[in-house]
Write a protein that holds these residues in place. Structure first.
Motif: not given
Length: 414
Positions: A82-95
């Protein structure tokens, strides 16, 4: 009463376990992994294996290949990727690993980058057997009550245990509340998918463990967290990263990939064999012994590695062609047969600084000066020696930086 395993089942469980734990940095927990494999084998039911990625750049590099290879092992063993594309989390940005808040991406940037990711994953994985998810599917549906419930699962003190947050807190660098949401949202992805396994680089362990904790909170079986080593970049020091310009992109021209692999520091070669080649552990160990005992030329090993990597992300024909091109440029001191063109507009008399920065071969005038001082700039194979020279551009002129980067100038007559 639990049914006794057959010898064939026991052998298969051990075989899968040995393959899957190889070349990992950590497995939380190994006993749980073995038990999940056992349940899968006995019930002939594949495990749900998750990889989450934020499309923060339009392409991926060999550092991603480390975890993609592990996913391929799971896929070859019959498990569901399962590949989860972070289209939502990508708008936050991994710290993770950041000394300041990341710039938030727009929806359009995330969408564009996600498309290229899927194409590039297909170079390694059988995408017909992969389920691709976008985490906006479930994260945008969380109401305020559910969000508060999610926030109540952790504490500020627990968040500040992260090295990156601790360092920013100690240095009085701002930490924004939306950044605390990132690991919780990534963890919630595992809840939404009921993931059995989650993979990531070893710098992602905190985020992955949050998913494990949230699954327990929501009454699910906890996922096993498996982390992979980080691939060191071409500088031989830092992890591979586009921002550090020490990367090898998997969609780069095969000749560029070949040349970059050949530039690797010798001491990094075996690590690359372990992490991104398709050779097994026994073969890699044999290469290391040969290298340690001076039974093989490091150059020959690098050429073999370069061909192997290109064959994985392109094909054998591309790998052979790239090797011939490398020999043509380096051994015969010739330019490549095919060179990217740059259409030049404006004045045809130009300084070296303006020429190499406007064409994008170098990022700044100071970089041009440094490269010129080191003898790394050429025009039509002739070395530039004076930063004050005036260069008169002509159609078909070939400009060169170092041994691998070429451009052909095409004059715009309009």
């Amino acid at each position: 009463m639990e049914k006794e395993l057959t010898q064939k089942q026991e052998n298969e469980i051990q075989r899968q376990f040995d393959i899957l734990v190889s070349n990992t940095t950590s497995v939380v927990e190994k006993a749980e992994l073995k038990n999940k494999i056992k349940i899968s084998v006995v019930n002939n039911k594949p495990l749900n294996v998750k990889l989450g990625l934020d499309p923060s750049a339009p392409d991926i590099h060999l550092g991603h290949l480390v975890v993609l290879k592990k996913l391929k092992q799971f896929q070859d063993l019959g498990h569901k990727v399962h590949l989860v594309i972070g289209d939502f989390t990508g708008m936050i940005g991994d710290p993770t690993g950041k000394s300041k808040a990341r710039v938030q991406l727009t929806k359009e940037e995330v969408k564009t980058n996600a498309k290229t990711y899927i194409e590039q994953f297909g170079r390694i994985l059988d995408m017909n057997q992969v389920e691709v998810h976008y985490n906006s599917t479930w994260l945008t549906k969380l109401n305020i009550y559910e969000l508060i419930n999610l926030l109540s699962t952790t504490t500020v003190a627990r968040m500040l245990e992260r090295n990156d947050f601790t360092q920013r807190f100690d240095s009085h660098t701002p930490i924004y509340l939306h950044e605390f949401l990132y690991p919780l949202f990534q963890g919630y992805d595992s809840v939404a998918l009921k993931a059995d396994i989650e993979l990531g680089g070893n710098d992602q362990q905190y985020n992955l463990l949050v998913g494990r904790k949230l699954q327990e909170y929501f009454g699910q079986s906890k996922q096993v967290v498996m982390t992979m080593p980080l691939l060191v970049g071409l500088d031989g020091k830092n992890k591979m990263s586009k921002s550090k310009n020490n990367y090898i992109g998997i969609s780069e021209n095969p000749s560029i990939i070949f040349g970059k692999v050949m530039s690797l520091p010798d001491e990094q070669m075996i690590a690359y064999y372990k992490l991104v080649s398709s050779f097994d552990d026994k073969e890699v160990s044999n290469f290391k012994d040969q290298l340690d005992e001076n039974q093989i030329n490091p150059k020959d090993l690098k050429e073999q590695l370069a061909k192997n990597i290109i064959e994985q992300v392109y094909d054998l024909g591309a790998a052979n062609k790239a090797q011939k091109e490398f020999e043509r440029i380096f051994s015969e001191k010739k330019v490549p047969e095919r060179i990217e063109e740059f259409v030049w507009s404006g004045d045809i008399s130009v300084s070296p600084q303006n020429l190499f920065t406007k064409t994008g071969l170098l990022s700044s005038k100071s970089a041009v000066t440094r490269m010129l001082d080191n003898g790394g700039l050429r025009i039509n194979s002739q070395k530039l020696t004076n930063k004050n020279d005036v260069i008169y551009l002509k159609n078909g002129m070939i400009i060169q930086v170092g041994k691998r980067r070429f451009l052909k100038i095409v004059i715009n007559r309009d």
